[in-house]
Design an enzyme around this catalytic site. Sequence first.
Site, PDB file in Angstrom:
ATOM      1  N   ALA A   1      42.037  19.522  69.718  1.00 26.28           N
ATOM      2  CA  ALA A   1      43.437  19.532  70.146  1.00 26.28           C
ATOM      3  C   ALA A   1      44.396  19.747  68.972  1.00 26.28           C
ATOM      4  O   ALA A   1      45.473  20.325  69.155  1.00 26.28           O
ATOM      5  CB  ALA A   1      43.779  18.242  70.886  1.00 26.28           C
ATOM      6  N   THR A   2      44.022  19.314  67.774  1.00 30.69           N
ATOM      7  CA  THR A   2      44.898  19.554  66.622  1.00 30.69           C
ATOM      8  C   THR A   2      45.101  21.055  66.432  1.00 30.69           C
ATOM      9  O   THR A   2      46.235  21.538  66.288  1.00 30.69           O
ATOM     10  CB  THR A   2      44.288  18.938  65.341  1.00 30.69           C
ATOM     11  OG1 THR A   2      44.173  17.523  65.530  1.00 30.69           O
ATOM     12  CG2 THR A   2      45.146  19.227  64.123  1.00 30.69           C
TER      13      THR A   2
ATOM     14  N   ASN B   1      48.674   8.795  73.529  1.00 30.65           N
ATOM     15  CA  ASN B   1      47.430   8.263  72.997  1.00 30.65           C
ATOM     16  C   ASN B   1      47.527   6.816  72.527  1.00 30.65           C
ATOM     17  O   ASN B   1      46.515   6.223  72.193  1.00 30.65           O
ATOM     18  CB  ASN B   1      46.924   9.147  71.852  1.00 30.65           C
ATOM     19  CG  ASN B   1      47.993   9.471  70.843  1.00 30.65           C
ATOM     20  OD1 ASN B   1      49.031  10.064  71.183  1.00 30.65           O
ATOM     21  ND2 ASN B   1      47.786   9.072  69.612  1.00 30.65           N
TER      22      ASN B   1
ATOM     23  N   GLN C   1      44.635  13.466  76.043  1.00 32.76           N
ATOM     24  CA  GLN C   1      44.336  12.146  76.635  1.00 32.76           C
ATOM     25  C   GLN C   1      44.365  12.183  78.154  1.00 32.76           C
ATOM     26  O   GLN C   1      44.042  11.183  78.798  1.00 32.76           O
ATOM     27  CB  GLN C   1      45.365  11.108  76.152  1.00 32.76           C
ATOM     28  CG  GLN C   1      45.317  10.807  74.678  1.00 32.76           C
ATOM     29  CD  GLN C   1      44.128   9.937  74.284  1.00 32.76           C
ATOM     30  OE1 GLN C   1      43.500   9.277  75.102  1.00 32.76           O
ATOM     31  NE2 GLN C   1      43.816   9.938  73.000  1.00 32.76           N
TER      32      GLN C   1
ATOM     33  N   SER D   1      40.815  18.489  74.193  1.00 38.38           N
ATOM     34  CA  SER D   1      39.904  18.102  73.118  1.00 38.38           C
ATOM     35  C   SER D   1      38.605  17.573  73.695  1.00 38.38           C
ATOM     36  O   SER D   1      38.628  16.711  74.580  1.00 38.38           O
ATOM     37  CB  SER D   1      40.563  17.016  72.260  1.00 38.38           C
ATOM     38  OG  SER D   1      39.628  16.512  71.329  1.00 38.38           O
ATOM     39  N   GLY D   2      37.467  18.053  73.190  1.00 42.01           N
ATOM     40  CA  GLY D   2      36.165  17.627  73.712  1.00 42.01           C
ATOM     41  C   GLY D   2      35.911  16.139  73.566  1.00 42.01           C
ATOM     42  O   GLY D   2      35.432  15.491  74.492  1.00 42.01           O
ATOM     43  N   HIS D   3      36.240  15.592  72.386  1.00 40.65           N
ATOM     44  CA  HIS D   3      35.786  14.218  72.119  1.00 40.65           C
ATOM     45  C   HIS D   3      36.655  13.150  72.761  1.00 40.65           C
ATOM     46  O   HIS D   3      36.374  11.959  72.621  1.00 40.65           O
ATOM     47  CB  HIS D   3      35.641  13.975  70.614  1.00 40.65           C
ATOM     48  CG  HIS D   3      36.916  13.858  69.839  1.00 40.65           C
ATOM     49  ND1 HIS D   3      37.415  12.641  69.448  1.00 40.65           N
ATOM     50  CD2 HIS D   3      37.780  14.778  69.381  1.00 40.65           C
ATOM     51  CE1 HIS D   3      38.536  12.831  68.750  1.00 40.65           C
ATOM     52  NE2 HIS D   3      38.775  14.121  68.706  1.00 40.65           N
TER      53      HIS D   3
ATOM     54  N   CYS E   1      44.756   7.808  63.419  1.00 43.12           N
ATOM     55  CA  CYS E   1      45.060   8.674  62.284  1.00 43.12           C
ATOM     56  C   CYS E   1      45.955   7.981  61.270  1.00 43.12           C
ATOM     57  O   CYS E   1      45.948   8.331  60.104  1.00 43.12           O
ATOM     58  CB  CYS E   1      45.741   9.950  62.749  1.00 43.12           C
ATOM     59  SG  CYS E   1      45.028  10.594  64.248  1.00 43.12           S
TER      60      CYS E   1
END
Length: 403
Positions: free
Chosen positions: A76-77, A160, A188, A208-210, A335
């Site tokens: 996603a970043t 998030n 999210q 985002s996958g994770h 982060c």
Amino acid sequence: MTRPNRPIYLDNHATTPVDPRVLAAMRPWWEQNFANPGSVEHAMGRAAEEAVEDARGHVAALVGAEPSEILFTSGATESNNLAIKGAARFAKAQGTDRLRVVTLATEHKCVLESVKDLAAEGFEPVVLPVRPDGLLDLDLLEATLAAAPTLLVSVMAVNNEIGVVQDLAAVGAIAKRHGALFHTDAAQAAGRVPLDVGAIRADLMSLSGHKLYGPKGIGALYLRRRPRVRLAPLFSGGGQERGLRSGTLPAPLIVGLGEACRIAAGEAPLDAGRIAGQRDRFLAALRAEVPGLDLNAAGAPRVAGNLSLAFPGGVTAQEIMQAAPAVCVSTGSACSSAEVEPSHVLKALGLPEARARATLRIGIGRFTSPAEVDLAAAALGAAWRRAIAQRMGAPAGMAGAAE
Ligand SMILES: *Cc1c(COP(=O)(O)O)cnc(C)c1O
């Protein structure tokens, strides 16, 4: 999933474990067919390419898109950077007079920093505040877009840290009324709330996958085709993904993301129901241990697994975490948790600094068991009491030094 001496993981906003079905789907693409999906001259390459295209279909289906509208990225970043900078740079090259780029104070840092970076390229970043419940004031958005020609509105689907769900259909309608592109960071949201790019009129959506029980290092960007949204790529290279994202396609990771999306499309409502049950059980148990425990951004719709909890008694979230080493939770966004600064999201809610510092983020997930939430509530309750006792027993100067 509970094993003796294994920490209890309640940090599913930072990342989720890979679903065993995802791991099983990925495995042959590491071990048996490791070919480059770009190697279409041979059979192994063509099989890998087919697996990539199957996965693209699953990702598209989860958000109501066409497969040709999905680009694979590293996460996603990257999707957020590509969406925001890519759209702005393409428009600039076409000589646009729309210079505003509008976003929210509670966005992920990669959105905020991408938008701010555009100031150096002649754009006008506008970072809107949120209401105390974490939601965007739609009248404020309307007024902001009416005031100056706006190129892009970027509003996240689900936060998030505080888990609140923005009214994306309303945001999309306002953006379209003013001729702006609409991007949403749905990292999210995917697998947690229904997503439909048509219904919300999104031009760009990041995944985002994770964050949905898939692998780390893979993500996707939805890019509308009708009417067509154009981007300037961030990378120069071999021209993969229609020239918008050069680099060898990581077939195993893409297969994993596809499987994670396929599972999410079928099981998200079941997940949400079960997770809400665990959340209620956890909160009731923790409230019994910690009188005066308070929920941040209460009142807004939120995803089932999220709790942003302010602890009473003048102790910090960090002190509680240190006293409960077997429980993996977070004091803010992962982060920035190395920084001493309270999170920018809690600040944006207008919380007093002491309350922000006393806040723990709980993220319950697909694999959290009832036994785990019971253990976690008991451990955090005991840790809170220990942290208070330590403060009371500490020499006066020490308690002050931790402020
Ligand atoms: C995790 C997260 C990101 C970053 O995603 P990566 O795939 O880790 O780069 C961006 N936005 C939100 C809302 C997130 O939760």
